[in-house]
Design a protein around this motif. Sequence first.
Motif, mmCIF file in Angstrom:
data_model
loop_
_atom_site.group_PDB
_atom_site.id
_atom_site.type_symbol
_atom_site.label_atom_id
_atom_site.label_comp_id
_atom_site.label_asym_id
_atom_site.label_seq_id
_atom_site.Cartn_x
_atom_site.Cartn_y
_atom_site.Cartn_z
ATOM 1 N N UNK A 1 -12.430 -99.216 51.614
ATOM 2 C CA UNK A 1 -12.264 -98.610 50.301
ATOM 3 C C UNK A 1 -13.246 -99.174 49.283
ATOM 4 N N UNK A 2 -13.662 -100.411 49.470
ATOM 5 C CA UNK A 2 -14.622 -101.045 48.573
ATOM 6 C C UNK A 2 -16.067 -100.711 48.928
ATOM 7 N N UNK A 3 -16.275 -100.006 50.024
ATOM 8 C CA UNK A 3 -17.631 -99.715 50.455
ATOM 9 C C UNK A 3 -18.299 -100.883 51.142
ATOM 10 N N UNK B 1 -18.080 -91.734 40.494
ATOM 11 C CA UNK B 1 -17.423 -93.034 40.341
ATOM 12 C C UNK B 1 -17.706 -94.032 41.438
ATOM 13 N N UNK B 2 -18.482 -93.623 42.466
ATOM 14 C CA UNK B 2 -18.767 -94.525 43.568
ATOM 15 C C UNK B 2 -17.502 -94.861 44.345
ATOM 16 N N UNK C 1 -13.936 -90.785 52.024
ATOM 17 C CA UNK C 1 -12.583 -90.652 51.488
ATOM 18 C C UNK C 1 -12.370 -91.560 50.278
ATOM 19 N N UNK C 2 -13.126 -92.647 50.201
ATOM 20 C CA UNK C 2 -12.959 -93.621 49.134
ATOM 21 C C UNK C 2 -14.061 -93.540 48.080
ATOM 22 N N UNK D 1 -25.205 -93.260 47.375
ATOM 23 C CA UNK D 1 -25.928 -93.684 46.195
ATOM 24 C C UNK D 1 -26.786 -94.908 46.351
ATOM 25 N N UNK D 2 -26.881 -95.453 47.561
ATOM 26 C CA UNK D 2 -27.718 -96.618 47.797
ATOM 27 C C UNK D 2 -29.141 -96.217 48.147
ATOM 28 N N UNK D 3 -29.919 -97.171 48.644
ATOM 29 C CA UNK D 3 -31.326 -96.876 48.950
ATOM 30 C C UNK D 3 -31.690 -97.171 50.407
#
Length: 248
Positions: free
Chosen positions: A190-192, A39-40, A33-34, A124-126
């Motif tokens: 929201x910041x991941x 835009x990540x 949702x965030x 988008x991470x690994x």
Amino acid sequence: MYRKALFVVVLALSVASLVLAVFPQLDLAVSRLFWTADGGFWMSRYPVLNGLRQVSMIPTIGLGVVSLIALVVKIAWPGSKPILPARMAVFFVASMLASTIVLVNVVLKEHWARARPVHVTEFGGRWTFQPWWQPGDGTGCRTNCSFISGEASGAAWLVAPALVAPPAVRPAALVAVGVYTVAISALRMAYGGHFLSDVLIAILATLLIVIGFHYWIYQRWGWPDDDVVADRLGAIGRSIRGLFSRKS
């Protein structure tokens, strides 16, 4: 009241843990949702929100430091006037030590090795996403990891001062802590920085510890009052002084 509160928190913790274990995709769905592919975790771009996150632990840390100083001063100078009521200082230090410090930062965050949302491949991470109940294998996050949330636990711990607030303002204080905890937890997602399970389990586990300590210190039959606790802290200080005096 305490039995009902403890029952509700234990039930909520059990249900939340089970649901998020059986349906781990809920963690990914809430984090999504965030997040946008181009835009990540886009809310992390707002400086004001980032500033709020940076200062979110100040109330908890401040109360913890003041409480610890109050205990140390009373032990070191037995005849001094207490900075805080003795039971309150013990309650604050003991509940914070057990929840936000030991459970969160010593036991779980440093050993569970769960990757944060911003670091998993779905966003988008690994690193590989893992459900909350499955500790990492050491190939991803190794320290200060996602499970569980320190900020959510620290915000939820503020229920401790709310519980010892004057009865007239106690309901408003509890509501304020609830709103603050939800806001800080939502901001971390929201910041991941955390998954839903990270913040939800942190909140409920912290509430369980705080309510348990409040019952034990303030309501359990036979627990001494503030004056007796202050005298016992002073006695500890005198014993320590006596020990060093004999050695010298």
